[in-house]
Design a protein around this motif. Structure first.
Motif, PDB file in Angstrom:
ATOM      1  N   TRP A   1     -23.367  35.031 -60.824  1.00 10.75           N
ATOM      2  CA  TRP A   1     -23.807  36.019 -61.799  1.00 10.75           C
ATOM      3  C   TRP A   1     -22.965  37.275 -61.666  1.00 10.75           C
ATOM      4  CZ3 TRP A   1     -26.620  34.528 -65.640  1.00 10.75           C
ATOM      5  CH2 TRP A   1     -27.569  33.508 -65.485  1.00 10.75           C
ATOM      6  N   GLU A   2     -22.707  37.892 -62.802  1.00 14.39           N
ATOM      7  CA  GLU A   2     -21.923  39.118 -62.849  1.00 14.39           C
ATOM      8  C   GLU A   2     -22.620  40.088 -63.796  1.00 14.39           C
ATOM      9  OE1 GLU A   2     -17.519  40.556 -64.511  1.00 14.39           O
ATOM     10  OE2 GLU A   2     -18.017  38.426 -64.313  1.00 14.39           O
ATOM     11  N   ARG A   3     -22.746  41.334 -63.380  1.00 15.80           N
ATOM     12  CA  ARG A   3     -23.396  42.320 -64.236  1.00 15.80           C
ATOM     13  C   ARG A   3     -22.399  42.838 -65.269  1.00 15.80           C
ATOM     14  NH1 ARG A   3     -28.090  44.732 -63.979  1.00 15.80           N
ATOM     15  NH2 ARG A   3     -28.460  43.869 -61.895  1.00 15.80           N
ATOM     16  N   VAL A   4     -22.826  42.885 -66.550  1.00  8.80           N
ATOM     17  CA  VAL A   4     -21.954  43.334 -67.635  1.00  8.80           C
ATOM     18  C   VAL A   4     -22.669  44.417 -68.430  1.00  8.80           C
ATOM     19  CG1 VAL A   4     -20.746  41.129 -67.829  1.00  8.80           C
ATOM     20  CG2 VAL A   4     -22.786  41.538 -69.212  1.00  8.80           C
ATOM     21  N   SER A   5     -21.893  45.237 -69.100  1.00  6.39           N
ATOM     22  CA  SER A   5     -22.433  46.266 -69.983  1.00  6.39           C
ATOM     23  C   SER A   5     -22.285  45.815 -71.419  1.00  6.39           C
ATOM     24  CB  SER A   5     -21.699  47.600 -69.769  1.00  6.39           C
ATOM     25  OG  SER A   5     -21.875  48.068 -68.454  1.00  6.39           O
ATOM     26  N   CYS A   6     -23.318  46.049 -72.199  1.00  5.22           N
ATOM     27  CA  CYS A   6     -23.300  45.680 -73.613  1.00  5.22           C
ATOM     28  C   CYS A   6     -23.579  46.917 -74.457  1.00  5.22           C
ATOM     29  CB  CYS A   6     -24.344  44.600 -73.899  1.00  5.22           C
ATOM     30  SG  CYS A   6     -24.108  43.089 -72.941  1.00  5.22           S
TER      31      CYS A   6
ATOM     32  N   ASP B   1     -25.175  44.329 -78.794  1.00  6.56           N
ATOM     33  CA  ASP B   1     -24.008  43.530 -79.158  1.00  6.56           C
ATOM     34  C   ASP B   1     -23.298  43.078 -77.886  1.00  6.56           C
ATOM     35  OD1 ASP B   1     -24.199  43.866 -82.023  1.00  6.56           O
ATOM     36  OD2 ASP B   1     -23.552  45.940 -81.712  1.00  6.56           O
ATOM     37  N   PHE B   2     -22.946  41.804 -77.853  1.00  2.00           N
ATOM     38  CA  PHE B   2     -22.227  41.237 -76.718  1.00  2.00           C
ATOM     39  C   PHE B   2     -20.790  40.953 -77.121  1.00  2.00           C
ATOM     40  CE2 PHE B   2     -26.530  39.153 -76.793  1.00  2.00           C
ATOM     41  CZ  PHE B   2     -27.133  40.050 -75.933  1.00  2.00           C
ATOM     42  N   ASN B   3     -19.877  41.313 -76.256  1.00  3.08           N
ATOM     43  CA  ASN B   3     -18.475  40.918 -76.396  1.00  3.08           C
ATOM     44  C   ASN B   3     -18.006  40.559 -74.991  1.00  3.08           C
ATOM     45  OD1 ASN B   3     -15.762  40.579 -76.838  1.00  3.08           O
ATOM     46  ND2 ASN B   3     -15.550  42.349 -78.179  1.00  3.08           N
ATOM     47  N   LEU B   4     -18.169  39.302 -74.667  1.00  2.00           N
ATOM     48  CA  LEU B   4     -18.033  38.878 -73.288  1.00  2.00           C
ATOM     49  C   LEU B   4     -16.798  38.022 -73.091  1.00  2.00           C
ATOM     50  CD1 LEU B   4     -21.767  37.904 -72.670  1.00  2.00           C
ATOM     51  CD2 LEU B   4     -20.660  40.087 -72.213  1.00  2.00           C
ATOM     52  N   GLY B   5     -16.023  38.365 -72.069  1.00  2.00           N
ATOM     53  CA  GLY B   5     -14.880  37.558 -71.665  1.00  2.00           C
ATOM     54  C   GLY B   5     -15.039  37.163 -70.208  1.00  2.00           C
TER      55      GLY B   5
ATOM     56  N   ARG C   1     -28.244  31.164 -73.976  1.00  2.00           N
ATOM     57  CA  ARG C   1     -27.124  30.248 -73.736  1.00  2.00           C
ATOM     58  C   ARG C   1     -26.058  30.553 -74.778  1.00  2.00           C
ATOM     59  NH1 ARG C   1     -25.340  24.658 -74.904  1.00  2.00           N
ATOM     60  NH2 ARG C   1     -26.998  24.440 -76.447  1.00  2.00           N
ATOM     61  N   LEU C   2     -24.931  31.046 -74.318  1.00  2.00           N
ATOM     62  CA  LEU C   2     -23.832  31.397 -75.216  1.00  2.00           C
ATOM     63  C   LEU C   2     -22.919  30.190 -75.386  1.00  2.00           C
ATOM     64  CD1 LEU C   2     -22.993  34.874 -73.661  1.00  2.00           C
ATOM     65  CD2 LEU C   2     -24.230  34.448 -75.791  1.00  2.00           C
ATOM     66  N   VAL C   3     -22.560  29.908 -76.614  1.00  2.00           N
ATOM     67  CA  VAL C   3     -21.663  28.804 -76.919  1.00  2.00           C
ATOM     68  C   VAL C   3     -20.469  29.350 -77.685  1.00  2.00           C
ATOM     69  CG1 VAL C   3     -21.391  26.602 -78.115  1.00  2.00           C
ATOM     70  CG2 VAL C   3     -23.565  27.144 -76.991  1.00  2.00           C
ATOM     71  N   ARG C   4     -19.284  29.085 -77.159  1.00  2.00           N
ATOM     72  CA  ARG C   4     -18.086  29.493 -77.896  1.00  2.00           C
ATOM     73  C   ARG C   4     -17.497  28.287 -78.612  1.00  2.00           C
ATOM     74  NH1 ARG C   4     -12.971  30.522 -79.004  1.00  2.00           N
ATOM     75  NH2 ARG C   4     -12.525  32.680 -79.593  1.00  2.00           N
ATOM     76  N   GLU C   5     -17.247  28.452 -79.912  1.00  2.00           N
ATOM     77  CA  GLU C   5     -16.748  27.365 -80.741  1.00  2.00           C
ATOM     78  C   GLU C   5     -15.560  27.875 -81.532  1.00  2.00           C
ATOM     79  OE1 GLU C   5     -17.855  24.596 -84.483  1.00  2.00           O
ATOM     80  OE2 GLU C   5     -17.595  26.755 -84.423  1.00  2.00           O
ATOM     81  N   VAL C   6     -14.456  27.148 -81.484  1.00  2.00           N
ATOM     82  CA  VAL C   6     -13.204  27.622 -82.076  1.00  2.00           C
ATOM     83  C   VAL C   6     -13.303  27.757 -83.584  1.00  2.00           C
ATOM     84  CG1 VAL C   6     -10.815  26.946 -82.540  1.00  2.00           C
ATOM     85  CG2 VAL C   6     -11.700  26.869 -80.214  1.00  2.00           C
ATOM     86  N   ARG C   7     -13.950  26.803 -84.262  1.00  2.00           N
ATOM     87  CA  ARG C   7     -13.955  26.846 -85.736  1.00  2.00           C
ATOM     88  C   ARG C   7     -14.600  28.125 -86.250  1.00  2.00           C
ATOM     89  NH1 ARG C   7     -15.971  22.658 -89.357  1.00  2.00           N
ATOM     90  NH2 ARG C   7     -17.841  22.677 -88.087  1.00  2.00           N
ATOM     91  N   SER C   8     -15.658  28.610 -85.574  1.00  2.00           N
ATOM     92  CA  SER C   8     -16.342  29.808 -86.063  1.00  2.00           C
ATOM     93  C   SER C   8     -15.868  31.086 -85.384  1.00  2.00           C
ATOM     94  CB  SER C   8     -17.859  29.658 -85.872  1.00  2.00           C
ATOM     95  OG  SER C   8     -18.171  29.491 -84.502  1.00  2.00           O
TER      96      SER C   8
END
Length: 813
Positions: free
Chosen positions: A21-26, A38-42, A124-131
């Motif tokens: 786990w890693e703490r992130v700022s949103c 809003d999430f912008n997660l890398g 649960r975040l899902v990354r999909e190339v088409r969208s």
């Protein structure tokens, strides 16, 4: 929310196969009408560049988990609406939601009761190339937006569907208003009226009941004879639990245009919901006695048919002799990529043009709807391949711009959970109808023009080159223009000079009969989307998991025409007398029979018996409940071929939330309508038109309409009976669930969604069609291990044949 930062999890994406786990700022914003995060997660710890070198765009598709919370600062329970843009799955406290709003449509947010204080959120975040794109680094962008759920009945202002005004009158007579029940009790909309100039000009078709948290589109019929003002004034009356009537009002502005301009028309999708398309009639300078063809323009992914991009696609073609029609497919993503649901929407849009001509007293040229010129960009180009390869007798030509060949060829299905090769093969078979690479032979004889930018980094030009090569291998040398330095989209892409030349040439068709060549091939998937080729229509395959194929040799004599058909995996077919040929067969031979069959002007139907002998069917009453035919054909997504609102049946208060979730997903992703009803009303529901989804929990399910149906649950077992008379008993256990199709009269279907317990039911409910490209066979029985093994955790999966028997190629215990 507390998480243990030291605990580790296994992942193949990171060094030492370990993640923590890693703490992130949103980014969080708070306003009077709610809060948004809003999430912008890398994930910088992943070497995405190296992974992409090996796996291509497939490396940019992954899932991750996000934990946080939402706070109710009050002292009482508060009902909120929760918008889940670009999120498929989440937990709000103990409430598990699958479906969410992956494409950010905003049609059907969640209605959630928040207790005072902190409520855990797990996403649960899902990354999909088409969208989300194929440009690295592959970040995930999504958001959660919470708003107070007031009033009790909410009208979705952005989801009101109305036709344009043409010379002051509505150009078509259907409209739709979507509402959401934000109360904790059932609610019934009793009346909805639209008023202009102090007169009622539109009414709701019937009373509509909504479960708590459910959203539904309310269908209306309008008077197209009256001239209207610039606004419509709506009055809605509703009641809760048969109590006193409540009323709300709202106003909607109308759009003015004239009969010869691009306009928004409405019509009914085959399921009965209101859809729309934009229509540009041909110039009235063409002879009014002449019928001109339809140029069917299929939009790309994420494009709204009524938006500025789609509306101006054909500005550079003001004088084409065609009805230029751009359907929605029921969403900016065409619901399922112009496949089963979006495909029928496109067909219904074409069929709506004669109604427009009548309603608007059109004095220009008529419309020829039997054969269309199909054009499309990007996902619409892919849709053009689907339309033409599945309806070759209905297509004048194909103009595909920047189109990809198929979903799984666009971003290959690798780095998926491993499974038994037979399970994987069954999933491939479930998606076969959408693999256009397999149906190039169906396109032989259809005029085709391809166009693609050489610098397209969205849909690589490889796709058009591949389809062009496959066509050439069938003997079809299709013109292909690769535009040097051009990208995926540019202004005028659908009206370039080569495109315009192709349109003009194909639209100057004569309505003479088609002529069959000396040899042609028809490749048939297990799907009701499949039409005829030169009049040959396949009703049933011998086994559903394989493609069918008919190779035809044509011999024309001075006095007769002789066809020799060689078949592969075909059980029943007929000759469609509605397809007009200049050289129809007088006589046909099938395979190696020692005799031929005379073919008259009436429809001829042929069937192969158990001894593999073909015969001409004299009685055409074979369509009985125990035979699989028509809209029942195809894998699990055949349930989408409903001719009325879906009927979602729940068997207890424990399954009602899953029924509401299924209803929400149908509306969110398909624009579909559902009735939610209790199991006690099952027999009454059978009398209605729509397909049924029955959601049940425990050690039994309602009985099938045919007594010998091969999946039964009783006495602590789930029993599967095979065609070769094997009977397999699987003990019921915690975490088990399943889905399977069952036949109903009049080509209707029932989808059973069953769980032995709540975990099993929620696993099974994920398999109800939601987004395209997944591919689910006719039946799947899941073990508890499916939660982490996916398809590899299935106990059984496969297909039902034309007699509703389990196919021998199925995966069984």
């Amino acid at each position: 929310m507390h998480v243990d930062a030291e605990i580790s999890f296994r992942s193949p994406l990171t060094r030492n196969a370990t993640v923590r786990w890693e703490r992130v700022s949103c980014k969080t914003s708070i306003a009077h009408d709610g809060s948004t995060v809003d999430f912008n997660l890398g994930f910088d710890q992943v070497d995405w560049d190296f992974a992409q070198k090996i796996y291509g765009w497939s490396a940019f598709q992954y899932q991750a988990w996000l934990k946080g919370g939402i706070v109710n600062h009050g002292t009482t329970t508060q009902t909120i609406t929760l918008f889940t843009d670009n999120i498929m799955e989440l937990w709000v406290g103990d409430l598990h939601v699958f479906g969410g709003d992956f494409f950010g449509f905003g049609r059907a947010p969640l209605v959630v009761d928040l207790q005072p204080g902190w409520t855990n959120l797990t996403v649960r975040l899902v990354r999909e190339v088409r969208s989300m794109g194929g440009v690295g680094p592959p970040t995930v962008e999504s958001s959660l937006r919470a708003q107070p759920a007031v009033p009790v009945l909410h009208v979705l202002a952005d989801d009101i569907v109305l036709p344009d005004l043409v010379d002051g009158r509505l150009c078509s007579n259907f409209g739709s208003v979507t509402v959401r029940n934000q109360a904790g009790a059932w609610l019934t909309v009793r009346q909805l009226t639209a008023i202009s100039k102090e007169e009622i000009v539109g009414v709701m078709d019937e009373e509509t009941t909504l479960a708590p948290g459910q959203s539904r589109p309310l269908r209306m019929t309008f008077d197209v004879a009256r001239k209207l003002d610039n606004f419509l004034f709506f009055t809605m009356k509703y009641s809760q639990d048969d109590s006193e009537l409540h009323q709300l009002t709202f106003t909607v502005g109308l759009t003015h245009t004239n009969a010869s301009s691009l306009q928004k028309i409405t019509f009914l999708h085959p399921s009965g919901v209101v859809s729309y398309a934009t229509l540009k009639p041909p110039s009235v300078s063409y002879a009014s006695s002449h019928e001109v063809a339809v140029l069917l323009n299929l939009h790309g992914a994420g494009v709204e048919a009524g938006g500025p991009l789609a509306r101006h696609m054909f500005d550079g073609a003001p004088h084409l002799p065609a009805w230029i029609l751009s359907p929605t497919g029921m969403s900016p993503w065409s619901s399922d990529d112009w496949h089963t649901w979006g495909f029928t929407d496109a067909q219904a849009a074409v069929s709506a043009i004669p109604d427009w001509i009548k309603s608007n007293h059109w004095r220009g040229p008529g419309v020829h709807t039997e054969r269309v010129l199909v054009a499309g960009h990007s996902n619409g180009g892919q849709g053009a391949w689907f339309y033409a390869s599945h309806q070759p007798d209905r297509v004048l030509g194909i103009a595909a711009a920047s189109g990809y060949t198929s979903i799984e060829n666009y971003v290959p299905y690798v780095i998926w959970t491993e499974a038994d090769p037979l399970q994987t093969g069954i999933l491939h078979s479930s998606r076969a109808s959408f693999r256009h690479e397999l149906f190039a032979e169906n396109l032989d004889g259809i005029p085709i023009f391809q166009q693609h930018g050489s610098a397209d980094d969205n849909v690589p030009p490889y796709h058009s080159r591949l389809m062009n090569t496959l066509l050439a291998q069938t003997g079809h040398l299709a013109p292909y223009s690769e535009m040097l330095g051009k990208g995926h989209w540019f202004t005028g892409i659908m009206t370039t000079a080569p495109m315009m030349d192709f349109y003009q040439h194909q639209l100057n068709f004569s309505q003479c009969h088609k002529t069959a060549p000396s040899r042609f091939i028809l490749v048939v998937p297990n799907s009701d989307d499949m039409g005829s080729k030169y009049g040959i229509f396949v009703d049933q395959l011998s086994t559903p998991e394989r493609l069918g194929k008919i190779t035809v040799s044509v011999t024309v004599n001075p006095t007769s025409t002789y066809w020799h058909l060689r078949t592969e995996n075909i059980h029943r077919f007929h000759l469609d007398s509605n397809v007009q040929l200049s050289d129809p067969p007088n006589e046909i031979m099938i395979d190696d029979l020692p005799h031929s069959f005379e073919v008259g002007s009436n429809k001829a139907s042929f069937v192969r018996d158990e001894a593999d002998v073909w015969s001409l069917e004299v009685a055409l009453d074979w369509k009985t409940l125990d035979k699989r035919y028509g809209r029942q054909r195809g894998p699990l997504d055949a349930i989408l071929r409903s001719v009325g609102p879906f009927e979602v049946i729940f068997d207890s208060n424990d399954t009602l939330p899953v029924a509401v979730q299924a209803s929400r997903n149908f509306l969110q992703y398909f624009g579909a309508d559902t009735n939610i009803v209790a199991l006690a009303e099952y027999e009454e529901v059978l009398k209605r038109e729509g397909n049924i989804i029955t959601i049940c929990l425990g050690a039994s399910v309602p009985g099938a309409r045919i007594s010998h149906f091969p999946i039964q649950i009783s006495s602590g077992f789930i029993t599967l009976s095979t065609r070769d008379r094997r009977v397999i008993h699987v003990p019921l256990a915690a975490g088990m669930g399943g889905v399977w199709l069952r036949p109903l009269p009049d080509e209707k279907l029932e989808l059973v969604v069953w769980g032995y317990d709540d975990i099993g039911l929620r696993q099974a409910a994920r398999l109800i069609p939601t987004i395209s490209g997944a591919g689910v066979p006719d039946f799947v029985i899941l073990s508890d291990q499916a939660r982490w093994k996916g398809a590899g955790g299935a106990l059984a999966m496969g297909f039902f044949d034309h007699n509703w028997n389990i196919s021998p190629a199925s995966y069984l215990p």
